[in-house]
Design a protein around this motif. Structure first.
Motif, short mmCIF file in Angstrom:
data_model
loop_
_atom_site.label_atom_id
_atom_site.label_comp_id
_atom_site.label_asym_id
_atom_site.label_seq_id
_atom_site.Cartn_x
_atom_site.Cartn_y
_atom_site.Cartn_z
N GLU A 197 0.44 7.95 17.91
CA GLU A 197 -0.58 7.06 17.67
C GLU A 197 -0.04 5.73 16.65
OE1 GLU A 197 -4.28 8.79 16.67
OE2 GLU A 197 -4.07 10.16 18.47
N GLY A 198 1.22 5.80 16.33
CA GLY A 198 1.74 4.73 15.48
C GLY A 198 1.72 5.12 14.02
N GLU A 199 1.55 6.20 13.75
CA GLU A 199 1.41 6.75 12.21
C GLU A 199 2.65 7.17 11.82
OE1 GLU A 199 0.51 10.74 14.36
OE2 GLU A 199 0.41 8.47 15.10
N ASP A 200 3.02 7.02 10.50
CA ASP A 200 4.01 7.65 9.76
C ASP A 200 3.80 9.28 9.79
OD1 ASP A 200 6.03 5.31 9.03
OD2 ASP A 200 4.17 4.61 8.22
N ARG A 201 4.99 9.75 9.93
CA ARG A 201 5.17 11.23 9.79
C ARG A 201 6.54 11.45 9.23
NH1 ARG A 201 1.04 13.63 13.71
NH2 ARG A 201 1.74 15.68 13.37
N VAL A 202 6.53 12.61 8.32
CA VAL A 202 7.87 13.13 8.02
C VAL A 202 7.77 14.47 8.39
CG1 VAL A 202 9.04 13.73 5.85
CG2 VAL A 202 7.82 11.87 5.85
N GLY A 203 9.12 14.80 9.13
CA GLY A 203 9.28 16.09 9.57
C GLY A 203 10.31 16.98 8.75
N ILE A 204 10.14 17.87 8.51
CA ILE A 204 11.18 18.85 7.68
C ILE A 204 11.46 20.09 8.66
CG2 ILE A 204 11.64 20.30 5.83
CD1 ILE A 204 9.11 18.59 4.25
N ALA A 205 12.92 20.01 8.96
CA ALA A 205 13.51 21.01 9.72
C ALA A 205 14.22 22.06 9.02
CB ALA A 205 14.23 20.36 10.83
N PHE A 206 13.87 23.23 9.41
CA PHE A 206 14.73 24.36 8.89
C PHE A 206 15.25 25.16 9.91
CE2 PHE A 206 10.88 23.58 6.14
CZ PHE A 206 11.29 23.84 4.69
N THR A 207 16.47 25.83 9.54
CA THR A 207 17.16 26.68 10.46
C THR A 207 17.13 28.22 9.92
OG1 THR A 207 19.11 27.32 11.77
CG2 THR A 207 19.25 26.45 9.58
N ALA A 208 17.16 29.17 10.86
CA ALA A 208 17.05 30.79 10.48
C ALA A 208 17.99 31.31 11.40
CB ALA A 208 15.57 31.18 10.47
N PRO A 260 0.80 -1.20 0.19
CA PRO A 260 -0.07 -0.10 -0.19
C PRO A 260 0.78 1.37 -0.13
CG PRO A 260 -0.18 -1.24 2.23
CD PRO A 260 0.81 -1.90 1.33
N GLN A 261 0.38 2.38 -0.56
CA GLN A 261 1.28 3.63 -0.70
C GLN A 261 1.09 4.18 0.70
OE1 GLN A 261 -1.03 6.34 -2.97
NE2 GLN A 261 0.93 7.78 -3.28
N LEU A 262 2.25 4.72 1.19
CA LEU A 262 2.43 5.46 2.12
C LEU A 262 1.68 6.74 2.33
CD1 LEU A 262 3.77 5.67 5.05
CD2 LEU A 262 5.89 6.73 3.69
N ARG A 263 1.11 7.18 3.23
CA ARG A 263 0.45 8.41 3.37
C ARG A 263 0.61 8.93 4.80
NH1 ARG A 263 -2.95 9.36 -0.85
NH2 ARG A 263 -4.00 7.50 -1.91
N CYS A 264 1.28 10.03 5.07
CA CYS A 264 1.71 10.53 6.14
C CYS A 264 1.58 11.87 6.34
CB CYS A 264 3.22 10.11 6.58
SG CYS A 264 4.34 10.76 5.31
N VAL A 265 1.48 12.33 7.52
CA VAL A 265 1.58 13.88 7.92
C VAL A 265 2.81 14.70 7.65
CG1 VAL A 265 1.35 15.32 9.90
CG2 VAL A 265 -0.36 13.49 9.69
N ILE A 266 2.81 15.65 7.15
CA ILE A 266 3.99 16.40 6.97
C ILE A 266 4.21 17.22 8.26
CG2 ILE A 266 5.52 17.76 5.51
CD1 ILE A 266 4.99 14.92 4.33
N ASP A 267 5.25 17.22 8.86
CA ASP A 267 5.61 17.98 10.13
C ASP A 267 6.65 19.10 9.52
OD1 ASP A 267 3.81 16.93 12.01
OD2 ASP A 267 5.45 15.45 12.39
N VAL A 268 6.49 20.38 10.11
CA VAL A 268 7.65 21.40 9.75
C VAL A 268 8.28 22.01 11.18
CG1 VAL A 268 7.12 22.03 7.36
CG2 VAL A 268 6.11 23.37 9.32
N MET A 269 9.45 22.27 11.50
CA MET A 269 9.96 23.00 12.61
C MET A 269 10.97 23.86 11.88
SD MET A 269 12.07 20.22 14.46
CE MET A 269 10.78 18.70 14.52
N VAL A 270 10.88 25.21 12.79
CA VAL A 270 12.29 26.07 12.70
C VAL A 270 13.18 26.07 13.84
CG1 VAL A 270 12.42 28.45 11.99
CG2 VAL A 270 10.48 27.33 11.09
N LEU A 271 14.46 26.09 13.53
CA LEU A 271 15.47 26.10 14.48
C LEU A 271 15.90 27.46 14.40
CD1 LEU A 271 17.29 22.94 14.24
CD2 LEU A 271 15.18 23.35 15.67
N LEU A 272 15.34 28.48 15.50
CA LEU A 272 15.94 29.86 15.32
C LEU A 272 17.40 29.54 15.84
CD1 LEU A 272 13.01 31.96 16.44
CD2 LEU A 272 13.89 31.53 14.26
N HIS A 273 18.48 30.08 15.16
CA HIS A 273 19.83 29.47 15.76
C HIS A 273 20.70 30.89 15.90
CE1 HIS A 273 23.70 27.41 14.36
NE2 HIS A 273 23.42 26.86 15.42
#
Length: 148
Positions: free
Chosen positions: A85-96, A5-18
């Motif tokens: 809840e056991g779901e697949d998620r993909v997180g994309i982190a950015f920095t600024a 089955p095709q993977l479907r997941c939530v896309i998370d984003v976060m920002v690292l203020l550096h």
């Protein structure tokens, strides 16, 4: 053999203020969520119709009241992880390293503290997913997995 089955997941984003001293900004998440009272980088999930960058800029503006020029936002990490809840998620982190405004809680009824932390040594009360991203960021890794 049937296809997987095709993977479907939530896309998370976060920002690292550096900051120049190497520390990144964390905020204490509200109670009543799976991150109940824990520290985490500003972020959330990408909404339908948004780009990853738009979602990251929206979240950092809402959560810590700073503006970032999209040209000052840099990709720094991609993580495939398992949600609460056991779901697949993909997180994309950015920095600024540049932003306008002084970081403060944009949602004081939800966020109780802002903390500047060393990403190589996340605080003990950092939520596990955020801590994993911080450690990978500190070591320069671009891709990782967590909880799979």
């Amino acid at each position: 053999m049937s296809p997987l089955p095709q993977l479907r997941c939530v896309i998370d984003v976060m920002v690292l203020l550096h900051r120049d001293d190497g520390r990144v900004l964390l905020l204490r998440r509200p109670g009543g969520t799976f991150t109940d009272g824990l520290l985490a980088p500003p972020g959330g999930f990408v909404e339908r119709g948004e780009t990853f960058v738009d979602g990251a800029l929206r979240e950092v503006r809402a959560e810590v009241s700073v503006g970032i020029d999209p040209l000052d936002l840099e990709f720094c990490h991609l993580i495939h992880h398992r949600g609460p809840e056991g779901e697949d998620r993909v997180g994309i982190a950015f920095t600024a390293q540049r932003w306008s405004g002084e970081p403060r809680s944009g949602e004081p009824h939800k966020r109780t503290a802002l903390v500047w932390a060393d990403p190589a040594r996340p605080p003990a009360d950092c939520e596990p997913y955020g801590a994993a991203v911080l450690r990978q960021f500190a070591h320069g890794a671009l891709i990782s997995t967590d909880g799979l």
